[in-house]
Write a protein that holds these residues in place. Structure first.
Motif, mmCIF file in Angstrom:
data_model
loop_
_atom_site.group_PDB
_atom_site.id
_atom_site.type_symbol
_atom_site.label_atom_id
_atom_site.label_comp_id
_atom_site.label_asym_id
_atom_site.label_seq_id
_atom_site.Cartn_x
_atom_site.Cartn_y
_atom_site.Cartn_z
ATOM 1 N N ASN A 39 0.832 -1.199 0.000
ATOM 2 C CA ASN A 39 0.000 0.000 0.000
ATOM 3 C C ASN A 39 0.871 1.256 0.000
ATOM 4 O OD1 ASN A 39 -2.405 1.486 0.262
ATOM 5 N ND2 ASN A 39 -2.076 1.647 2.473
ATOM 6 N N PRO A 40 1.543 1.527 -1.138
ATOM 7 C CA PRO A 40 2.418 2.701 -1.165
ATOM 8 C C PRO A 40 1.615 3.984 -1.034
ATOM 9 C CG PRO A 40 2.243 1.704 -3.335
ATOM 10 C CD PRO A 40 1.478 0.826 -2.405
ATOM 11 N N PRO A 41 2.190 5.014 -0.415
ATOM 12 C CA PRO A 41 1.472 6.284 -0.322
ATOM 13 C C PRO A 41 1.375 6.905 -1.713
ATOM 14 C CG PRO A 41 3.725 6.515 0.452
ATOM 15 C CD PRO A 41 3.541 5.067 0.128
ATOM 16 N N PRO A 42 0.401 7.793 -1.948
ATOM 17 C CA PRO A 42 0.354 8.472 -3.247
ATOM 18 C C PRO A 42 1.549 9.417 -3.336
ATOM 19 C CG PRO A 42 -1.271 9.396 -1.737
ATOM 20 C CD PRO A 42 -0.625 8.263 -1.010
ATOM 21 N N LEU A 43 2.293 9.355 -4.422
ATOM 22 C CA LEU A 43 3.498 10.185 -4.531
ATOM 23 C C LEU A 43 3.542 10.877 -5.889
ATOM 24 C CD1 LEU A 43 6.167 7.770 -2.970
ATOM 25 C CD2 LEU A 43 5.134 9.763 -1.894
ATOM 26 N N HIS A 44 4.188 12.035 -5.912
ATOM 27 C CA HIS A 44 4.390 12.773 -7.158
ATOM 28 C C HIS A 44 5.745 12.369 -7.724
ATOM 29 C CE1 HIS A 44 1.008 15.466 -6.258
ATOM 30 N NE2 HIS A 44 1.422 15.363 -5.001
ATOM 31 N N LEU A 45 5.734 11.616 -8.822
ATOM 32 C CA LEU A 45 7.002 11.141 -9.388
ATOM 33 C C LEU A 45 7.061 11.455 -10.868
ATOM 34 C CD1 LEU A 45 6.989 7.563 -7.752
ATOM 35 C CD2 LEU A 45 8.287 9.534 -6.978
ATOM 36 N N THR A 46 8.133 12.078 -11.299
ATOM 37 C CA THR A 46 8.342 12.263 -12.735
ATOM 38 C C THR A 46 8.842 10.922 -13.303
ATOM 39 O OG1 THR A 46 10.624 12.883 -12.386
ATOM 40 C CG2 THR A 46 9.021 14.683 -12.451
ATOM 41 N N ALA A 47 8.911 10.824 -14.626
ATOM 42 C CA ALA A 47 9.375 9.561 -15.234
ATOM 43 C C ALA A 47 10.800 9.253 -14.769
ATOM 44 C CB ALA A 47 9.319 9.678 -16.752
ATOM 45 N N GLY A 82 16.337 13.447 -4.419
ATOM 46 C CA GLY A 82 15.465 13.036 -5.530
ATOM 47 C C GLY A 82 13.998 13.180 -5.133
ATOM 48 N N SER A 83 13.232 12.097 -5.242
ATOM 49 C CA SER A 83 11.793 12.125 -4.923
ATOM 50 C C SER A 83 11.514 12.241 -3.430
ATOM 51 C CB SER A 83 11.154 10.842 -5.434
ATOM 52 O OG SER A 83 11.630 9.744 -4.647
ATOM 53 N N GLY A 84 12.517 12.009 -2.605
ATOM 54 C CA GLY A 84 12.311 12.059 -1.148
ATOM 55 C C GLY A 84 11.709 10.785 -0.575
ATOM 56 N N MET A 85 11.412 9.800 -1.452
ATOM 57 C CA MET A 85 10.723 8.577 -1.003
ATOM 58 C C MET A 85 11.478 7.864 0.104
ATOM 59 S SD MET A 85 9.490 6.606 -4.329
ATOM 60 C CE MET A 85 9.156 4.936 -3.920
ATOM 61 N N GLN A 86 12.773 7.613 -0.143
ATOM 62 C CA GLN A 86 13.536 6.861 0.847
ATOM 63 C C GLN A 86 13.728 7.682 2.117
ATOM 64 O OE1 GLN A 86 15.262 3.340 0.850
ATOM 65 N NE2 GLN A 86 14.535 4.187 2.774
ATOM 66 N N LEU A 87 14.058 8.961 1.950
ATOM 67 C CA LEU A 87 14.291 9.814 3.119
ATOM 68 C C LEU A 87 13.064 9.811 4.040
ATOM 69 C CD1 LEU A 87 15.685 12.077 4.764
ATOM 70 C CD2 LEU A 87 14.725 13.705 3.135
ATOM 71 N N LEU A 109 10.791 20.436 -4.955
ATOM 72 C CA LEU A 109 9.394 20.729 -4.623
ATOM 73 C C LEU A 109 8.584 19.428 -4.509
ATOM 74 C CD1 LEU A 109 7.162 23.479 -5.536
ATOM 75 C CD2 LEU A 109 6.447 21.277 -6.481
ATOM 76 N N LEU A 110 8.821 18.521 -5.460
ATOM 77 C CA LEU A 110 8.089 17.246 -5.413
ATOM 78 C C LEU A 110 8.477 16.457 -4.168
ATOM 79 C CD1 LEU A 110 8.155 16.071 -9.156
ATOM 80 C CD2 LEU A 110 6.409 17.377 -7.951
ATOM 81 N N ALA A 111 9.778 16.491 -3.825
ATOM 82 C CA ALA A 111 10.229 15.755 -2.632
ATOM 83 C C ALA A 111 9.515 16.275 -1.386
ATOM 84 C CB ALA A 111 11.742 15.874 -2.484
ATOM 85 N N ALA A 112 9.391 17.612 -1.307
ATOM 86 C CA ALA A 112 8.724 18.194 -0.128
ATOM 87 C C ALA A 112 7.247 17.784 -0.111
ATOM 88 C CB ALA A 112 8.874 19.708 -0.146
ATOM 89 N N ALA A 113 6.605 17.815 -1.290
ATOM 90 C CA ALA A 113 5.195 17.395 -1.357
ATOM 91 C C ALA A 113 5.086 15.914 -0.981
ATOM 92 C CB ALA A 113 4.642 17.639 -2.764
ATOM 93 N N ASN A 114 6.030 15.108 -1.453
ATOM 94 C CA ASN A 114 5.998 13.669 -1.143
ATOM 95 C C ASN A 114 6.199 13.419 0.354
ATOM 96 O OD1 ASN A 114 5.515 12.895 -3.750
ATOM 97 N ND2 ASN A 114 7.685 12.636 -4.282
#
Ligand code: SAM
Length: 438
Positions: A39-47, A82-87, A109-114
């Motif tokens: 159940n991954p959280p919704p995330l903003h990821l570019t390609a 990067g996306s901030g996912m791991q952090l 910006l995306l990392a902060a939103a994520n």
């Protein structure tokens, strides 16, 4: 060098802009449940982020591993986030605030939103004290000043540096930001736990043993007695997906090598221990009735093969390695591996009983002679698991599948290539009933 870093707070106000840059795939309403690999959280990821970021189940498994360690007080830092996912997976699991630094302002910006999205699912006080900075991860002093802190405030430094897409040498100097400079600029801000600072450093998955030694020397030159754990991530496609060094307070003092095997359904199996001696190959070709097993490349690379064999094979079974290098390490055994054990199965690409030997290479022109052996083994499907021209392989497989359609009730098998006294030979192996080929 960029001008002074700009901190971005992890605020829902970022969602509008983030949605324009990289819209969410899955609506947030569906995901407001506990954080889990399925159940991954919704995330903003570019390609690009999708390509470069660590798969979510691995982010979570690593966060679990880190939560087991005794860390110094302080924040989690990712100076190339990067996306901030791991952090933010670390922050959520450890309930500690984080600092991400990203040189690309859109990515920051995306990392902060994520970070905020992850906090929405797994919210906690950590989020208010976390930031993403638009800036250079090498400008440690400016980053620390911009979050109005000073001193040793970093308990864990995790970095997954950028690497050129066409990396040739897979050496340390191809990493951006470079490791030695990162360590020297951040050292004054690292808080030390009982086993030193907590460092987690992703490296090229194709790093040579010499370069691995170089990393060990670099880390031990500053912290000579700190423990170190190497971690290999595999998705089972015959190559290593990630190679990471866990150091100091982040290392697991009980194991110097660990593999995380990510299955297609998102489950992650972890195998850890002491690295064994390298595999010795013994060349004599397999005989009919023996078992050929293509194991996960990471198993041999990590040196955890003996540990796995103890679990996989009955005590009285004999075994030897036919191949240890490349995409298809090959184990020969007198007994069938215990494939009903999920932790054995996770590290097997294919296993089967040797049913016949073919001397001609599998080409479209040679299919008829291959079919003779296939028929006598009662196979309805044969998967090519041998070295072939990548352009030709799909054609040969297609022709084989077509020719074998007339035996729908047969067993499944695979074909491997091995050098023998009279050149390369191809061995037809029959998979156990109920096996699912990967
Ligand atoms: C491999 S990606 C990180 C992926 C990240 N772990 C994730 O889960 O999305 C590396 C990132 O480092 C950033 N980067 C490269 N050099 C940098 C530097 N000097 N300072 C800060 N960020 C940098 C790149 O823009 C890229 O987003």
């Amino acid at each position: 060098m960029l001008s002074s870093p700009t901190p971005i707070a992890l605020s829902p106000d970022l969602y509008g802009h983030a949605e324009v840059v990289a819209p969410l795939d899955n609506p947030p309403e569906d995901s407001l449940r506990a954080m889990s690999s399925s159940n991954p959280p919704p995330l903003h990821l570019t390609a690009d982020m999708r390509r470069l970021s660590t798969p979510w189940p691995i982010c979570l498994m690593r966060a679990e591993q880190l939560a087991e360690r005794r860390l110094a007080e302080g924040k989690v830092l990712d100076p190339a986030c990067g996306s901030g996912m791991q952090l933010f997976a670390y922050c959520a699991r450890l309930r500690r605030p984080g600092i991400g630094i990203e040189i690309d302002s859109d990515a920051a910006l995306l990392a902060a939103a994520n970070g905020r999205r992850i906090a929405d699912v797994h919210g906690d006080t950590w989020v208010d004290d976390s930031n993403v900075l638009v800036g250079d991860g090498l400008d440690a002093a400016a980053a620390i000043a911009s979050v109005r802190a000073n001193g040793r405030i970093i308990s864990v430094l995790h970095v997954d540096p950028a690497r050129p897409r066409d990396a040739q040498r897979h050496s340390l100097d191809e990493m951006e930001p470079p490791l030695s400079r990162l360590l020297s600029v951040w050292s004054p801000y690292l808080a030390e736990g009982p086993a030193g600072p907590g460092l987690i450093i992703d490296l090229s998955p194709r790093l040579s043993e010499e370069h691995m030694l170089e990393v060990e020397q670099l880390l031990h030159s500053s912290w000579p007695d700190a423990p170190l754990t190497w971690e290999w991530v595999s998705t089972g496609h015959g190559r290593i997906d990630r190679l990471t060094v866990w150091f100091g307070s982040a290392a697991d003092p009980r194991c110097d090598a660990r593999i995380l095997r990510l299955l297609a359904n998102g489950e992650v199996y972890c195998l850890g221990g002491s690295s064994d001696c390298p595999v010795a190959e013994i060349g004599a070709p397999p005989r009919e009735g023996e078992w050929l097993t293509i194991v996960d490349t990471a198993l041999v690379a990590a040196g955890l093969h003996d540990e796995w064999i103890e679990r996989a094979l009955p005590r009285k079974s004999e075994h030897r390695w036919l191949r240890s290098e490349g995409r298809r390490p090959l184990l020969l055994s007198s007994a069938e591996p215990r494939m009903h054990d999920p932790e054995v199965d996770a590290f097997v690409a294919s296993t089967g009983k040797v049913a016949g030997r073919v001397k001609r290479p599998p080409t479209v022109a040679n299919i008829d002679s291959l079919l003779v052996t296939i028929r006598s083994a009662y196979l309805s499907k044969l998967t090519l698991r041998c070295s072939l021209d990548p352009d030709e392989q799909p054609n040969i497989q297609r022709e084989l599948d077509r020719a074998m359609r007339i035996y729908p009730r047969g067993r499944r098998g695979f074909l491997v290539d091995l050098p023998t006294d009279d050149g390369i030979n191809w061995f037809v192996c029959v998979e156990p009933d109920g096996s699912t080929s990967r």
